[in-house]
Design an enzyme around this catalytic site. Structure first.
Site: not given
Ligand code: GLY
Length: 348
Positions: A196, A250
């Protein structure tokens, strides 16, 4: 007696004046990341390392140029994130990971700490730079969060640049999906780093901003959404506290509300005068240490729940900080005080 009191007050203000003048000097600061995760130093060839460093430096310079010229923190965040989205090394825009169905579905969010206006999009498939669409949601719509086809329709109405599926798709990411399916692996087994991207900035007007963009996790399905487009989890900015962009697993960042939680702790400390004593600031070194502690404490909560990843943050004083619980995080920072550095592994 009253005379003595006034004399003491005058002495206090006279002594405080030079420090106050120094404190109000316009300064800027920026930090960026390109993902945190399990990074193996032995697997990092010099050529690969050079490619990552060049990409990070390029994005850092783009954001820093905006700030040094007196531009806004939101413009700096976009200027830094666009080249990271265009760079296939990272999991955002071009080079995003594949969904279970073999598509690239993109998420992004941005927030302006001046007024806490925010924009976010999730599940878009044809937007070349999702961070620009997220910012258009912030500035040109009454909404904060748009999804999928609706977000693409909004983009078309606002002339946002699109790209065909081939632009986003890269072979290494496709191989990760195929390996995941063939060997029945989890996305964490094939996403050794999360990739990311994000940026946080303080501009010379004293405003903070944060932005984050991602392709999510390899093999995501059922409309899974991670933390990156969720304001408060992956992105948060508040002039009263800090600006944060997150990267990592996430689900855990959503559960902890990582970006808002860090800002919330710092705002509380400020409101109780831990960081400001009357109109006098606590020495810069201490605000840095306290901000680092707040970020580390929240990242520790992520770890305790079983998650991993990292954050970047900038403070109103211009400290550009990192906190991560992984072996590495692609990261860089620059400030008006002359800091300019790129780093990858935890011990750098
Ligand atoms: N941090 C990116 C995701 O989990 O989608």
């Amino acid at each position: 007696m009253r005379h003595l009191f006034l004399l003491a007050l005058t002495a206090l203000f006279t002594a405080a004046a030079p420090a106050a003048a120094q404190d109000t000097e316009a300064r800027w600061s920026i930090a960026i990341h390109g993902g945190a995760g399990t990074l193996d130093p032995d697997a990092m060839t010099p050529a690969r390392r050079a490619a990552y460093e060049a990409a990070l430096q390029n994005a850092l310079d783009a954001g820093a140029r905006v700030l040094a010229a007196g531009g806004s923190a939101t413009d700096a965040v976009k200027a830094a994130i666009v080249p990271l989205e265009d760079e296939p090394l990272f999991n955002a825009g071009r080079g995003a990971v594949f969904t279970w169905e073999g598509e690239n579905e993109l998420d992004a969010s941005i927030m302006d700490g001046r007024d806490r206006s925010a924009g976010a999009v999730t599940g878009v498939k044809s937007i070349k730079n999702p961070i620009l669409l997220a910012d258009t949601v912030r500035t040109d719509s009454p909404h904060v969060f748009l999804t999928g086809a609706g977000a693409e329709e909004f983009a078309a109405e606002h002339g946002i640049e699109t790209a065909p599926p081939e632009w986003f798709a890269t072979e290494p990411r496709r191989e990760s999906l195929e390996r995941m399916k063939a060997q029945e692996l989890s996305s964490l087994d094939v996403d050794h780093k999360f990739g990311t991207v994000g940026a946080v900035a303080l501009d010379m007007q004293g405003n903070l901003a944060a932005g984050t963009s991602t392709g999510g996790m390899t093999g995501k399905r059922w409309g899974r959404v991670g933390d990156s487009p969720v304001v408060g989890a992956g992105t948060y900015a508040d002039n009263r506290a800090c600006a944060v962009s997150a990267t990592g697993w996430g689900e855990y960042f959503i559960r902890v509300g990582v970006a808002h939680e860090i800002c919330s702790r710092l705002r509380f400390l400020r409101s109780t005068n831990w960081l400001t004593l009357g109109n006098r600031r606590v020495p810069s070194g201490e605000t840095q240490a306290i901000s680092q502690l707040a970020a580390d404490a929240v990242m520790n909560e992520v770890k305790e729940l079983g998650g991993d990843g990292g954050v970047i943050l900038v403070t109103p004083e211009g400290h550009a900080l990192y906190s991560f619980n992984t072996t590495g995080m692609y990261r860089a920072r620059a400030t008006s005080e002359g800091v300019n550095e790129v780093a990858i592994f935890a011990d750098e």
